[in-house]
Every structure is written in C-alpha cells, then in structure tokens.
Design a protein around this motif. Structure first.
Motif, short mmCIF file in Angstrom:
data_model
loop_
_atom_site.label_atom_id
_atom_site.label_comp_id
_atom_site.label_asym_id
_atom_site.label_seq_id
_atom_site.Cartn_x
_atom_site.Cartn_y
_atom_site.Cartn_z
N ARG A 1 0.84 -1.19 0.00
CA ARG A 1 0.00 0.00 0.00
C ARG A 1 0.87 1.25 0.00
O ARG A 1 1.99 1.24 0.54
CB ARG A 1 -0.91 0.05 1.25
N LEU A 2 0.36 2.33 -0.56
CA LEU A 2 0.99 3.64 -0.38
C LEU A 2 0.63 4.13 1.03
O LEU A 2 -0.56 4.14 1.39
CB LEU A 2 0.47 4.64 -1.40
N PRO A 3 1.61 4.52 1.85
CA PRO A 3 1.29 5.00 3.20
C PRO A 3 0.32 6.18 3.19
O PRO A 3 -0.56 6.28 4.04
CB PRO A 3 2.66 5.39 3.76
N THR A 4 0.49 7.10 2.21
CA THR A 4 -0.45 8.21 2.01
C THR A 4 -0.63 8.39 0.52
O THR A 4 0.09 7.79 -0.29
CB THR A 4 0.07 9.53 2.62
N ARG A 5 -1.56 9.27 0.13
CA ARG A 5 -1.82 9.47 -1.29
C ARG A 5 -0.67 10.16 -2.01
O ARG A 5 -0.60 10.16 -3.23
CB ARG A 5 -3.10 10.29 -1.48
N THR A 6 0.26 10.76 -1.26
CA THR A 6 1.36 11.48 -1.91
C THR A 6 2.73 10.89 -1.58
O THR A 6 3.75 11.41 -2.01
CB THR A 6 1.35 12.96 -1.49
N THR A 7 2.76 9.78 -0.83
CA THR A 7 4.03 9.16 -0.47
C THR A 7 4.68 8.51 -1.69
O THR A 7 4.03 7.72 -2.38
CB THR A 7 3.82 8.09 0.62
N VAL B 1 6.07 2.48 -1.92
CA VAL B 1 5.07 1.49 -1.52
C VAL B 1 5.57 0.77 -0.28
O VAL B 1 6.72 0.33 -0.22
CB VAL B 1 4.82 0.46 -2.65
N ASP B 2 4.71 0.69 0.72
CA ASP B 2 5.00 -0.10 1.91
C ASP B 2 4.59 -1.54 1.61
O ASP B 2 3.41 -1.85 1.51
CB ASP B 2 4.20 0.45 3.10
N CYS B 3 5.57 -2.41 1.42
CA CYS B 3 5.31 -3.80 1.05
C CYS B 3 4.95 -4.59 2.31
O CYS B 3 5.72 -5.42 2.80
CB CYS B 3 6.51 -4.40 0.34
N ASN B 4 3.75 -4.32 2.81
CA ASN B 4 3.32 -4.84 4.10
C ASN B 4 2.49 -6.11 4.01
O ASN B 4 1.91 -6.57 5.01
CB ASN B 4 2.53 -3.77 4.85
N ASP B 5 2.38 -6.68 2.80
CA ASP B 5 1.66 -7.94 2.58
C ASP B 5 0.18 -7.85 2.95
O ASP B 5 -0.44 -8.86 3.32
CB ASP B 5 2.31 -9.09 3.35
N SER C 1 -9.65 5.81 -6.94
CA SER C 1 -10.52 6.44 -5.96
C SER C 1 -9.71 6.76 -4.71
O SER C 1 -8.87 5.96 -4.29
CB SER C 1 -11.68 5.51 -5.60
N PRO C 2 -9.93 7.91 -4.09
CA PRO C 2 -9.21 8.24 -2.85
C PRO C 2 -9.55 7.28 -1.72
O PRO C 2 -8.82 7.20 -0.73
CB PRO C 2 -9.69 9.66 -2.54
N HIS C 3 -10.64 6.52 -1.89
CA HIS C 3 -11.05 5.59 -0.83
C HIS C 3 -10.54 4.18 -1.07
O HIS C 3 -10.72 3.32 -0.21
CB HIS C 3 -12.58 5.57 -0.73
N ASN C 4 -9.92 3.93 -2.23
CA ASN C 4 -9.43 2.60 -2.56
C ASN C 4 -7.90 2.61 -2.54
O ASN C 4 -7.27 3.23 -3.39
CB ASN C 4 -9.95 2.16 -3.93
N ARG C 5 -7.32 1.94 -1.58
CA ARG C 5 -5.86 1.96 -1.42
C ARG C 5 -5.20 0.77 -2.10
O ARG C 5 -3.98 0.63 -2.05
CB ARG C 5 -5.51 1.96 0.07
N ASN C 6 -5.99 -0.11 -2.73
CA ASN C 6 -5.41 -1.28 -3.39
C ASN C 6 -4.66 -0.88 -4.65
O ASN C 6 -5.14 -0.06 -5.44
CB ASN C 6 -6.52 -2.27 -3.75
N LEU C 7 -3.51 -1.49 -4.84
CA LEU C 7 -2.74 -1.26 -6.05
C LEU C 7 -3.14 -2.24 -7.15
O LEU C 7 -2.95 -1.98 -8.33
CB LEU C 7 -1.24 -1.41 -5.76
N VAL C 8 -3.70 -3.37 -6.76
CA VAL C 8 -4.11 -4.41 -7.71
C VAL C 8 -5.44 -5.00 -7.25
O VAL C 8 -5.69 -5.14 -6.05
CB VAL C 8 -3.05 -5.53 -7.80
N GLY C 9 -6.31 -5.31 -8.19
CA GLY C 9 -7.57 -5.98 -7.88
C GLY C 9 -7.89 -7.01 -8.94
O GLY C 9 -7.55 -6.83 -10.12
#
Length: 448
Positions: free
Chosen positions: A91-97, A100-104, A144-152
């Motif tokens: 996930r991106l920690p924030t919308r402007t970071t 990517v935080d590879c936090n699984d 979407s600002p509400h969807n933090r997924n990079l892949v779906g």
C-alpha cells in the motif's frame, strides 16, 4: 473468504451477482530488506489510474476443472506469484508518499456470476459501461481516494462455463509491459504449480532499485488535468488485418523507410480523427498526437522486458497545419521522435525527457488541448493472447478504458494474431464521422 450476495441488474436480460470476496496475500512474508519499494521519477509522472484488462476464456472440453477448481488454482498461484511481485500486495502509506509499503496486506479477489453465455456477451459494448462491473471495486480508471489497493482481481463465471478474468493494476507500479509480464508469470505458476519451476524462472520479474525521491506524488496528474473533459465520448473497436496493414505500409513506403504496422496505423487513426473534428467544426484546428513508447530496449544497456515499473517516454507530434496530417508526414515525424529516445543512460534521463514533454504540454496552445489532442498507446507484441492458466488461451481480451475522458487510441494484437485491434475513444459526434471514413474503412473491419 467472505460470501457476498450483491446483485446487479445490468440489463433486462442480464444479471450479475458478486458471490465471494477474498484477500490474497503473498505465500511467504516479504523479507525485511524488500519491505519498501521506491517509486522512480517516471513512476511519479504516471497517472493515478488503473490498467483494467479482462481476458475471456471459453469452456474447454478437455479441461475437467470446475468453476470452483479454477478459482482455487487462480488464488493459490496468485499468492505464490506475489512472493515475486511483493509490492503488488502493498500500500501507499499516504496518497502522496513516493514509495510502496510492502506490508503484505494483499490484493482483493472477487468472484461473480453472470447469467448470460459468453458467446452472447457483447465484448464491444464498453461505451455503454458493460465491462466496468466485471472489475473489482470499480478499479476501472482513475484511482478512488477511498481505494488503497494497487491491484484488484475479479473472476466472472458465465452461464456457459466460460470465465472472464479481470485484473486492474495501478499505473504507479507499472506500465503495460509490466502488466503483460505479470500475467505471463502468474499463468505459468498456475500451469506448472510452482514459482520455482524451470519454465517459470525466465519470467521472474527484474527490479531496478532506485533511491528514494524527495518529490511527492501529485494529487492530480498533469495530463489528466488538461485532457479530462465532461464531453460525451464513446469507444469502438476496429480490426485491421495484417494484409490491409501491409497495403497501408506500401502507401508510405516511397517516402518513409521501413514503416512499422503501429506507425502507419497510428498515423491513419490520428489523421482520420483530426479530419472528423475538422468536418464537425468546419475548420482545421491545431492538434497534437501524444504517443507512449517503451524505452526498455532504448537503454544503452538494454533492460529485460520483465523489468518492473514504468519505463516509458512520451512523444508529442504537433500538427499546426492541415498539410501536416498526411500519413507519410506523420510516420516520418514519429520516426524522428523515436530516434531521440535511443541511448538512454538511466531512469533519471528517461524521466527528464518525460518532464520536457510535460513542460511543452503546459506551454503550447493549451486552449486547443482539451479536444485537439489524441493519446495513443500500443500493447502490440505483449503476449496477452497467450496467457494460459491451464484451460487454454483467451478467446478475446479487452481494456475497459472508456472513462479516461480524452480522445485516445489503444492498439493490441488481434486475438488470432493476424492484425491489430484498435480501440478508439472519440467525442460522440466525431465518432459518427470517423467510423464512416472511406479511407479508414478500406483498411479495416469494424465492430460496431
């Protein structure tokens, strides 16, 4: 796994039901030294948009797998593949970071049931929104600002036993080549059962580690700011057989040395679109063709096609006078632009070239850019039509990019390998003129 009962009535005759939702995590935890994935300077220039690809597979009589079996194979192999593409599950920690935080945390995997038969499904009706609901969580165009997924991922089961596998990948973590490489890797893991199989190893991703940049992600991409428009646009698919493309190449062969299929077809599409806009308005207006180009092969030390990230540059071809819209002149200008891409020394140099085009874009006749610009991308040569998870190759493929809010051309190899499919987005009035152009129709088949 969470069972869902969401029912969508797509048309009077077609029902679409979301039946399950799961989160797929990497089979093995990401090592501590790989838990931060820095975005490159080119990644930072990418639009905050998804690349929404769907592959349609008919029921294979020689495959004994049930719908449930296919879902299990896809989920297991996806989990195994994410151990290599670990940042896809982050996930991106924030919308402007800018990393990517590879936090699984994993990626969303939905299953849906559609009561229509695949052979009756209208693959060319993306302009009516008939593909959007096949993708997970509205991951079709802009993030979407509400969807933090990079892949779906969404697996759509049709009444006939066929399936439509839809995947959306954020442009921040890769380009079309990255998407193609990932799909081939995932499918091979599914077929051979392990990411360590000898047939899979050559498809492993290649990473170039870049230093952390001080530049934050922008809230809105430059291209989107200027090109997005509320004007009604439609998408139609045109198919150009190789025999017709050969004829088209002969048209410009005397004036242009060794033109490629993509060069001549892009020039034809742009020329026809500009002519349609001119007919509608009654006068010619300066126009611009923006082409994305894969620069992996243009590095001094060529990069493997499996290199992950955005390794693209943008070419801008201006046409300020109607006399500059001949196919031969456009092909010549495209070739001239391509020559300037060669000899890339680094990611930083490639990003600098992109920024230069962005700068020209900001300063060059902005009042014409909303409707007088055309974005073109080619996915030709990328093996989307060869993605086999164990039940055969896809019968068809499509990108659901109708809502991009701009004039656009997307080129892909035709499913049978004998030509190019051109997905064209234009204003509705322009499309009415475009699709009836005699020169265009002489080189193609059209799917209305």
């Amino acid at each position: 796994m969470v069972m869902i009962g969401k029912l969508l009535r797509v048309t009077r005759r077609q029902l679409h039901t979301i039946i399950s939702r799961d989160i797929i995590k990497p089979a093995n935890p990401t090592p501590s030294h790989l838990q931060t994935y820095n975005l490159s300077e080119i990644d930072l220039l990418a639009e905050k948009a998804y690349m929404p690809l769907i592959l349609f597979y008919p029921k294979n009589a020689s495959c004994s797998l049930t719908a449930q079996d296919k879902a299990s194979v896809l989920k297991k192999s996806l989990s195994q593949s994410l151990t290599k593409y670990h940042h896809f599950a982050g996930r991106l920690p924030t919308r402007t970071t800018p990393y990517v935080d590879c936090n699984d945390e994993g990626i969303v995997f939905l299953e849906a049931r559609n009561d229509s038969r695949l052979d009756a499904f209208q693959l060319t009706s993306a302009e009516d929104g008939n593909l959007d609901y096949l993708f997970a969580d509205d991951m079709v165009c802009y993030n979407s600002p509400h969807n933090r997924n990079l892949v779906g991922v969404q697996l759509n089961h049709f009444a006939c036993g066929g399936v439509g596998l839809a995947i959306s990948v954020s442009h921040l973590v890769g380009d079309g080549c990255t998407l193609g490489s990932f799909m081939l890797h995932w499918a091979s893991v599914a077929r051979y059962g392990s990411p360590h199989h000898k047939e899979v190893l050559p498809l492993n991703p290649h990473f170039i580690h870049v230093p952390r940049t001080n530049s934050p992600l922008s809230e809105a991409p430059v291209m989107n700011q200027h090109l997005a428009s509320s004007t009604t646009r439609v998408m139609k698919k045109f198919v150009f057989p190789n025999s017709k493309l050969s004829d088209l190449k002969k048209v410009v062969a005397d004036e242009t040395n060794n033109p490629t299929r993509v060069e001549v077809l892009t020039s034809l599409l742009y020329r026809t679109a500009v002519a349609a806009a001119t007919t509608k308005s009654g006068c010619f207006k300066p126009s611009y063709l923006f082409m994305m180009a894969d620069v992996r092969k243009h590095f001094v030390d060529k990069l493997p096609q499996t290199t992950v990230g955005n390794f693209v540059s943008m070419m801008m071809v201006p046409t300020r006078h109607e006399s500059q819209t001949s196919i031969s002149m456009l092909v010549a200008e495209i070739k001239k632009q391509k020559l300037q891409l060669k000899g890339v020394q680094s990611v930083e140099q490639a990003a600098k070239s992109m920024k230069l085009v962005h700068s020209k874009f900001r300063n060059d006749d902005l009042e014409h850019l909303s409707n007088g610009s055309y974005a073109s991308s080619s996915l030709c040569g990328m093996a989307f039509g060869k993605v086999d998870f164990g039940w055969g190759k896809p019968m068809a493929k499509a990108f659901a990019f109708r809502s991009a809010g701009r004039n656009a051309f997307l080129l892909m190899d035709s499913t049978d390998g004998d030509g190019i499919e051109a997905h064209v987005i234009l204003e509705k009035e322009d499309m009415e003129i475009f699709q009836n152009d005699k020169e265009l129709l002489s080189f193609c088949q059209v799917n209305m």
